[in-house]
Design an enzyme around this catalytic site. Structure first.
Site, mmCIF file in Angstrom:
data_model
loop_
_atom_site.group_PDB
_atom_site.id
_atom_site.type_symbol
_atom_site.label_atom_id
_atom_site.label_comp_id
_atom_site.label_asym_id
_atom_site.label_seq_id
_atom_site.Cartn_x
_atom_site.Cartn_y
_atom_site.Cartn_z
ATOM 1 C CE LYS A 116 -3.467 -2.758 0.137
ATOM 2 N NZ LYS A 116 -3.965 -3.263 -1.140
ATOM 3 C CG HIS A 208 -14.925 2.675 -1.598
ATOM 4 N ND1 HIS A 208 -14.123 2.034 -0.682
ATOM 5 C CD2 HIS A 208 -14.493 2.244 -2.810
ATOM 6 C CE1 HIS A 208 -13.260 1.260 -1.303
ATOM 7 N NE2 HIS A 208 -13.476 1.369 -2.612
ATOM 8 N NE ARG A 291 -8.667 -8.840 -5.500
ATOM 9 C CZ ARG A 291 -9.777 -8.195 -5.148
ATOM 10 N NH1 ARG A 291 -10.817 -8.184 -5.983
ATOM 11 N NH2 ARG A 291 -9.866 -7.554 -3.995
#
Length: 450
Positions: A116, A208, A291
């Site tokens: 991250k 989000h 992914r």
């Protein structure tokens, strides 16, 4: 194109990949643990191989067993789905060492975005807006305090190798910081084997927002709009929709092109999702998932592009399915993750499904691997299936979702259906006026019944 693909996963995503393979005329190999011998993807695949006992570490995470299954069946490519080994750079490298294709990004990009701290540095370098925070991991409480005072409280402490809300703690004041650091480090070490943490400014009521991209690995990348994943419990998404009720077409185009341009510079291969917090008109990068996402059907419904099929095509060296100018957002889509859990406590409810009736009709899609009589095992995630609906407008989509939820029957195990039936009737949800903390406050009020 590949001749035979081994699907290194289980459940609905394994079935989803299998369907894409069949539409491309590619032979399929299902792998399974002993607990999944009766799974739907095992029944429908051209070949199947048992790779171990129920625990994931002995089966779906067992790289030697997966390599052996490839050798036994003659598979020339592996699709990892999501979870398990899908973001394991070493797995991608091992496959390459054995002349097997990994249907996913280059290992260097998986590794880059899996850390991250490195991901945030990369995003900043590529011109993607980031949340104010530490430049890297913090090594001491004194260093953390100095950075926190510069950024301003509240502060979010995050695990460098983290995800899914683990190793993530909020410090609202200076007095809270030492405990938040200690707790986050302990959780990170237990969950990821790495106790490195970093700091970010804590946003009070953000949404989000995530941008879906597809790259050909040669500098060609398109974005396919956004998904709003703000309805979350303990940082786990349960409801996703697209397009976001909070964004304008101009905002969508601007952030989408910013992300696509960055991925072109990286020469990114395959599907990926760049995730942001969005507040007061500003986007802040939080992570990238290298992914296919659980919520990818939302994008498929509003663009008409089969993301899994195109993921396979570009991995085999194919071209992108369209130019950016050809991508059109059509209507609105919402996905609900129906889990075998108590709708109030979210306690898992494994067991046998006695009656199962999926909804149908115009604009209704179910991505699920369960069937009547299927036993949901206690060893893996509790997903029953994903209910995705599409409508010409968000209002039509919500009404269609309400109808579909009322039609759906899953007996024998507890499910989260009652939660979604309540949510779809809430004024804030109908108005699209919610943020990432909204659901926690709603659940704390105790309005949902089992």
């Amino acid at each position: 194109m590949f001749d035979k693909i081994l699907i290194a996963n289980r459940g609905e995503i394994a079935l989803r990949v299998l369907r894409a393979c069949k539409e491309l005329g590619i032979a399929t190999v299902a792998v399974h643990s002993t607990a999944d011998a009766d799974a739907m993807h095992v029944r429908l695949a051209d070949e199947s191989v048992c790779i171990g006992p129920p625990p994931s570490k002995d089966s779906y995470l067992n790289i030697p067993a997966l390599l052996a299954a490839c050798e036994i069946t003659g598979a020339d490519a592996v699709h990892p789905g999501y979870g398990f080994l899908s973001e394991n750079a070493r797995f991608a490298e091992i496959l390459a060492d054995h002349n097997l294709h990994f249907i996913g990004p280059k290992a260097e990009h998986i590794r880059m975005m899996g850390d991250k701290i490195e991901a945030k540095k990369t995003a900043k370098r590529l011109g993607i807006p980031v949340v104010p925070g530490s430049e890297g991991g913090v090594t001491s409480d004194d260093e953390a305090m100095a950075i926190a005072r510069e950024i301003g409280f509240p502060i979010l402490v995050k695990a460098a190798a983290g995800g899914g809300g683990r190793g993530m703690k909020v410090a609202r004041t200076a007095d809270d910081l030492a405990l938040a650091l200690a707790t986050a480090r302990t959780e990170a070490k237990a969950a990821f084997g790495d106790d490195a943490v970093y700091l970010e400014k804590y946003l009070e009521q953000p949404r989000h927002i995530e941008i879906q991209i597809l790259g050909d690995g040669r500098g060609g990348t398109i974005h396919l709009g956004e998904r709003d994943c703000s309805l979350q419990r303990r940082h786990q998404k349960i409801w996703e929709e697209g397009p976001s009720p909070a964004l304008s077409a101009a905002q969508r185009a601007k952030i989408g092109e910013t992300v696509a341009a960055a991925m072109r510079e990286l020469q990114y291969l395959g599907v990926g999702t760049v995730e942001f917090l969005y507040e007061d008109g500003e986007f802040y990068f939080i992570e990238m998932n290298t992914r296919i996402q659980v919520e990818h059907p939302v994008t498929e419904m509003i663009t008409g592009i089969d993301l899994v099929l195109e993921q396979i095509r570009v991995a085999a060296g194919g071209d992108l399915p369209a130019r950016q100018a050809d991508i059109v957002i059509n209507g609105h889509a919402i996905e609900c993750r129906i889990n075998a859990e108590n709708p109030v406590t979210f306690r898992p409810s494994p067991g046998k499904i006695l009656h199962y009736h999926p909804p149908g009709g115009m604009g209704v899609r179910i991505d699920s691997a369960v069937y009547q009589g299927y036993v949901i095992p206690p060893y893996y995630d509790s997903l029953v299936g994903k209910l995705i609906v599409h409508g010409k407008t968000r209002a039509e989509c919500l009404m269609r979702l309400r109808r579909a939820l009322d039609e759906m029957v899953v007996d024998g195990v507890e499910t989260t259906l009652p939660l979604f039936r309540a949510l779809v009737r809430e004024a804030a949800i109908i108005d699209g006026d919610y943020h990432i903390h909204w659901l926690e406050h709603y659940l704390a009020a105790g309005d949902v019944k089992s």
